[in-house]
Motif scaffolding. Structure first.
Motif, PDB file in Angstrom:
ATOM      1  N   VAL A 178      39.862 -11.636  31.326  1.00  0.00           N
ATOM      2  CA  VAL A 178      39.034 -10.776  30.476  1.00  0.00           C
ATOM      3  C   VAL A 178      38.210 -11.569  29.461  1.00  0.00           C
ATOM      4  O   VAL A 178      37.194 -11.076  28.966  1.00  0.00           O
ATOM      5  CB  VAL A 178      39.890  -9.725  29.735  1.00  0.00           C
ATOM      6  N   SER A 187      37.727   0.893  32.263  1.00  0.00           N
ATOM      7  CA  SER A 187      36.877   0.616  33.427  1.00  0.00           C
ATOM      8  C   SER A 187      36.535  -0.869  33.485  1.00  0.00           C
ATOM      9  O   SER A 187      36.595  -1.492  34.565  1.00  0.00           O
ATOM     10  CB  SER A 187      35.601   1.455  33.366  1.00  0.00           C
ATOM     11  N   GLU A 188      36.184  -1.446  32.342  1.00  0.00           N
ATOM     12  CA  GLU A 188      35.902  -2.882  32.296  1.00  0.00           C
ATOM     13  C   GLU A 188      37.142  -3.688  32.659  1.00  0.00           C
ATOM     14  O   GLU A 188      37.065  -4.673  33.399  1.00  0.00           O
ATOM     15  CB  GLU A 188      35.410  -3.257  30.897  1.00  0.00           C
ATOM     16  N   LEU A 189      38.294  -3.264  32.162  1.00  0.00           N
ATOM     17  CA  LEU A 189      39.539  -3.952  32.485  1.00  0.00           C
ATOM     18  C   LEU A 189      39.846  -3.840  33.981  1.00  0.00           C
ATOM     19  O   LEU A 189      40.319  -4.809  34.603  1.00  0.00           O
ATOM     20  CB  LEU A 189      40.681  -3.355  31.658  1.00  0.00           C
ATOM     21  N   THR A 218      35.796   3.830  29.001  1.00  0.00           N
ATOM     22  CA  THR A 218      34.878   2.698  29.130  1.00  0.00           C
ATOM     23  C   THR A 218      35.637   1.371  29.099  1.00  0.00           C
ATOM     24  O   THR A 218      35.405   0.489  29.937  1.00  0.00           O
ATOM     25  CB  THR A 218      33.837   2.730  28.002  1.00  0.00           C
ATOM     26  N   ALA A 219      36.572   1.233  28.152  1.00  0.00           N
ATOM     27  CA  ALA A 219      37.332  -0.015  28.019  1.00  0.00           C
ATOM     28  C   ALA A 219      38.199  -0.274  29.248  1.00  0.00           C
ATOM     29  O   ALA A 219      38.284  -1.410  29.742  1.00  0.00           O
ATOM     30  CB  ALA A 219      38.192   0.034  26.757  1.00  0.00           C
ATOM     31  N   THR A 224      34.256 -11.317  43.694  1.00  0.00           N
ATOM     32  CA  THR A 224      33.392 -10.135  43.687  1.00  0.00           C
ATOM     33  C   THR A 224      33.625  -9.229  44.899  1.00  0.00           C
ATOM     34  O   THR A 224      32.886  -8.255  45.089  1.00  0.00           O
ATOM     35  CB  THR A 224      31.909 -10.553  43.668  1.00  0.00           C
ATOM     36  N   GLN A 279      34.984   9.873  34.370  1.00  0.00           N
ATOM     37  CA  GLN A 279      33.745   9.361  33.797  1.00  0.00           C
ATOM     38  C   GLN A 279      32.861  10.533  33.389  1.00  0.00           C
ATOM     39  O   GLN A 279      32.675  11.489  34.148  1.00  0.00           O
ATOM     40  CB  GLN A 279      33.017   8.475  34.807  1.00  0.00           C
ATOM     41  N   ALA A 322      34.112  -5.443  44.140  1.00  0.00           N
ATOM     42  CA  ALA A 322      32.898  -4.902  43.521  1.00  0.00           C
ATOM     43  C   ALA A 322      31.796  -4.717  44.558  1.00  0.00           C
ATOM     44  O   ALA A 322      31.022  -3.755  44.495  1.00  0.00           O
ATOM     45  CB  ALA A 322      32.433  -5.825  42.405  1.00  0.00           C
ATOM     46  N   HIS A 353      37.721  -3.656  36.475  1.00  0.00           N
ATOM     47  CA  HIS A 353      36.883  -4.613  37.198  1.00  0.00           C
ATOM     48  C   HIS A 353      37.456  -6.028  37.087  1.00  0.00           C
ATOM     49  O   HIS A 353      37.486  -6.778  38.075  1.00  0.00           O
ATOM     50  CB  HIS A 353      35.458  -4.582  36.644  1.00  0.00           C
ATOM     51  N   ALA A 354      37.919  -6.401  35.881  1.00  0.00           N
ATOM     52  CA  ALA A 354      38.470  -7.740  35.676  1.00  0.00           C
ATOM     53  C   ALA A 354      39.735  -7.947  36.500  1.00  0.00           C
ATOM     54  O   ALA A 354      39.923  -9.005  37.124  1.00  0.00           O
ATOM     55  CB  ALA A 354      38.761  -7.959  34.189  1.00  0.00           C
ATOM     56  N   GLU A 410      35.766   6.381  24.808  1.00  0.00           N
ATOM     57  CA  GLU A 410      35.789   4.941  24.546  1.00  0.00           C
ATOM     58  C   GLU A 410      36.875   4.253  25.366  1.00  0.00           C
ATOM     59  O   GLU A 410      36.683   3.148  25.887  1.00  0.00           O
ATOM     60  CB  GLU A 410      36.005   4.689  23.054  1.00  0.00           C
TER      61      GLU A 410
END
Length: 330
Positions: free
Chosen positions: A16, A146-148, A143-144, A165, A106, A168, A150-151, A140
């Protein structure tokens, strides 16, 4: 039952934050997915203040009168399949769970292509009146996480020997993200009703925030049940049916369940990071597949008998959880 957890605790700062040995972290995740299908993560980058606000606001919501909570009942969510359900309103293997909860996803406007086309499980969320901090915390957090997600999927790809990737590019460029908030009332000492019965998750990856109450259990390879005790500052991660399918059985979608014997209400916050609704899912070419025997699973089924569009899979599963709402998405 020993309340100490044997599940590995993995520091994912390198995934991250971009600093550190990403492949070393990926190797730890790979071992955990092969052995357990469950693991804790720490140094995940999600704000502790946001987590506290989410928990505080959730307790406020569940303390409301039933009539107030039912103002945002799931029957009002339509094809987006969002909103509140009362205790016993969700089924696991046809049996009512001893929990109440909220479904989110979402936040999408009416003119978003997926909403405009009527794609199930996409749209606007339902929020209670008079709780603006709850709404902001939920959005919020989505969103947080979702980023986690992907990581973590980049780390899982590396652990499988793929380009980071891979997911993704193939199925999570526009993931289906589903977020739940569950409130489990305490079970009386002589009551064996499950907060949620034995089950596996449908998609790729679940990222779970739990309060300090306890009650989550995971099934070990030997068939016994292992507690997944809360550890401050961590999330619990587990893989779902689609990752077992895509990995050819290298990773297992492990059964788990909840029994709240704490004497107090238990909050849990599962976040599901799944393939896009129209993503085609199947075994990844080149992996050394070791498909599991379907009869070893809790439901006697095999995820390796299925491949196709993820939306078809998840709708069939969710329709069994809320059969009275299934017509809303057909």
């Amino acid at each position: 039952m020993d309340e100490r957890s044997e599940l590995p605790v993995i520091d994912i700062a390198a995934l991250v934050g971009g600093q550190g040995n990403r492949r070393q972290v990926a190797a730890q995740i790979d071992r955990a997915c092969r052995q357990w299908g469950f693991f804790y993560i720490t140094n995940h980058g999600v704000s502790a203040a946001l987590e506290r606000q989410l928990e505080e606001q959730s307790r406020l919501f569940f303390s409301r009168a039933s009539a107030d909570k039912l103002k945002i009942a799931m029957v009002r969510g339509g094809r987006a399949w969002r909103g509140y359900f009362d205790v016993g309103g969700e089924l696991t293997s046809g049996v009512p769970d001893c929990k109440e909860g909220l479904y989110f996803g979402q936040e999408l406007p009416e003119d978003h292509p997926l909403v405009h086309s009527g794609t199930p499980l996409h749209g606007a969320n339902l929020f209670p009146d008079g709780m603006p901090l709850f709404r902001s915390a939920v959005l919020e957090y989505i969103t947080a996480l979702s980023e986690l997600g992907h990581a973590l999927m980049a780390g899982i790809a590396l652990g499988l020997g793929l380009d980071e990737t891979y997911f993704a590019r193939h199925c999570t460029g526009e993931p289906l993200v589903l977020f739940r908030i569950f409130n489990y009332p305490p079970a009386p000492p002589d009551d064996h009703s499950w907060g949620v019965g034995e089950h596996t998750d449908y998609g790729l990856l679940t990222i779970l925030k739990q309060d300090d109450t306890g009650g989550l259990q995971v099934k070990s390879e030997a068939g016994g049940w292992q507690p997944v005790a809360p550890i401050p500052g961590t999330f619990v991660c587990n893989i779902g049916d689609m990752l077992e399918c895509m990995s050819g059985g290298l990773y297992r979608s492990t059964p788990h369940r909840v029994l709240n014997r704490s004497g107090q209400a238990r909050l849990s916050f599962p976040f599901f990071f799944d393939p896009g609704f129209y993503a085609r899912v199947g075994p990844i070419a080149g992996l050394a597949a070791t498909p599991s025997d379907g009869h070893e699973r809790w439901d006697g089924a095999s995820v390796h008998d299925w491949q196709g569009i993820y939306g078809d899979y998840v709708l069939a599963k969710v329709g069994r959880v809320f059969p009275q709402l299934q017509q809303a998405v057909l």
